[in-house]
Enzyme design. Structure first.
Site, short mmCIF file in Angstrom:
data_model
loop_
_atom_site.label_atom_id
_atom_site.label_comp_id
_atom_site.label_asym_id
_atom_site.label_seq_id
_atom_site.Cartn_x
_atom_site.Cartn_y
_atom_site.Cartn_z
N ASP A 212 0.81 -1.22 0.00
CA ASP A 212 0.00 0.00 0.00
C ASP A 212 0.85 1.27 0.00
OD1 ASP A 212 0.93 -0.40 2.59
OD2 ASP A 212 -1.04 -0.81 3.43
N ASP B 53 -7.62 -3.07 14.15
CA ASP B 53 -9.00 -3.29 13.70
C ASP B 53 -9.10 -4.49 12.75
OD1 ASP B 53 -7.82 -2.35 11.40
OD2 ASP B 53 -9.17 -0.63 11.14
N HIS C 42 -7.25 -4.89 9.97
CA HIS C 42 -6.92 -4.62 8.56
C HIS C 42 -5.64 -5.33 8.15
CE1 HIS C 42 -4.78 -0.55 9.69
NE2 HIS C 42 -3.87 -1.52 9.60
N GLU D 124 -9.66 -2.01 5.38
CA GLU D 124 -10.32 -1.80 6.65
C GLU D 124 -11.55 -2.70 6.76
OE1 GLU D 124 -8.75 -0.09 8.73
OE2 GLU D 124 -8.08 1.87 8.02
P1 PGA Z 1 2.30 -1.83 12.61
O1 PGA Z 1 1.15 -1.74 11.53
O2 PGA Z 1 3.28 -2.85 12.09
O3 PGA Z 1 2.91 -0.47 12.66
O4 PGA Z 1 1.67 -2.28 13.90
C1 PGA Z 1 0.52 -2.91 11.12
C2 PGA Z 1 -0.63 -2.58 10.20
O5 PGA Z 1 -1.31 -1.57 10.41
O6 PGA Z 1 -0.87 -3.37 9.26
#
Ligand code: PGA
Length: 237
Positions: free
Chosen positions: A66, A132, A134, A139
């Site tokens: 992304d 959450d 994702h 999302e």
């Molecule tokens: P993080 O993010 O590795 O900074 O916890 C993970 C994500 O949001 O997919």
């Protein structure tokens, strides 16, 4: 799902071994990479292994999950910049073989799944998980058949990511992300989750119903997923 619970340091080593195994069999593999805090240990390990001549990425092609809409690759919070500085500049990959969805040209971003297909499909996709549920920026509510698309970021996701920006107002409101289907098309998947903030969603991903409310729960349907958890992230299993 294969679940491996270990320390953060050992997780980086064990996951790196999966890359060594894959690239020894298929030096021109297609790798799907992720950003965020979670993969940093693995990226440091891959860079060290490359430095030591134990792994080479010179024939590899990569596709990142992304990118923020509106950020140029030179912006220090863009995911292109993150990948260049945390991995690509530290390994022997030709930079032109690395792909991050364009956050500036959404017509180019719309071709991302075709680009992945042309490269032969993703052999090994790395994932983190949001609190959450994702994966990428898919999302809750994202259709399971989604391909690369533009998403409106949830307020909570912007708040979680604001730690990297001067203020929450600087966090983009949209992103381009591989879809759930794009991720599920990968032949093998590694998901890493670290820390107690992930414990509840990890439990729902693994034991809960498969639902778009928890996008990562769809990984239960994938034939080859390895989930690496530290003891905090595994606390509710
Ligand atoms: P993080 O993010 O590795 O900074 O916890 C993970 C994500 O949001 O997919």
């Amino acid at each position: 799902m294969k679940i491996i619970i270990d320390t953060e340091e050992n997780i980086a080593k064990k996951a790196a071994q999966q890359y060594i195994d894959l690239l020894s069999k298929k030096p021109d593999a297609v790798l799907g990479y992720a950003t965020g805090s979670t993969p940093l240990g693995l990226y440091a390990e891959l860079a060290a292994l490359c430095d030591a001549g134990k792994i080479s990425f010179k024939d590899v092609t990569t596709f990142n999950l992304d990118e923020y809409v509106g950020l140029d690759g030179t912006h220090d919070q863009s995911y292109r910049y993150f990948m260049n500085t945390n991995l690509f500049e530290k390994i022997d990959i030709p930079i032109e073989k690395t792909h991050v969805p364009s956050g500036l040209d959404l017509d180019i971003a719309a071709e991302y799944d075709k680009d992945i297909e042309k490269a032969g499909g993703i052999d090994l996709q790395l994932l983190g998980i949001g609190v959450d549920g994702h994966i990428g920026f898919n999302e809750p509510g994202t259709p399971l058949d989604s391909i690369t698309h533009v998403v409106d970021l949830l307020e909570n996701t912007r708040e979680v990511n604001a730690r990297f920006f001067a203020s929450i107002d600087d966090v983009p409101t949209q992103a381009v992300t591989m879809g759930v289907k794009t991720v599920m098309n990968a032949r093998d998947i590694i998901l890493i989750a670290l820390g107690k903030s992930k414990a509840e969603i990890v439990e729902r991903m693994i034991n809960g119903p498969i639902t778009t409310d928890v996008p990562a729960s769809v990984l239960q349907l994938h034939p080859s997923v390895t989930v690496y958890l530290d003891s905090d992230a595994a606390a509710l299993l």
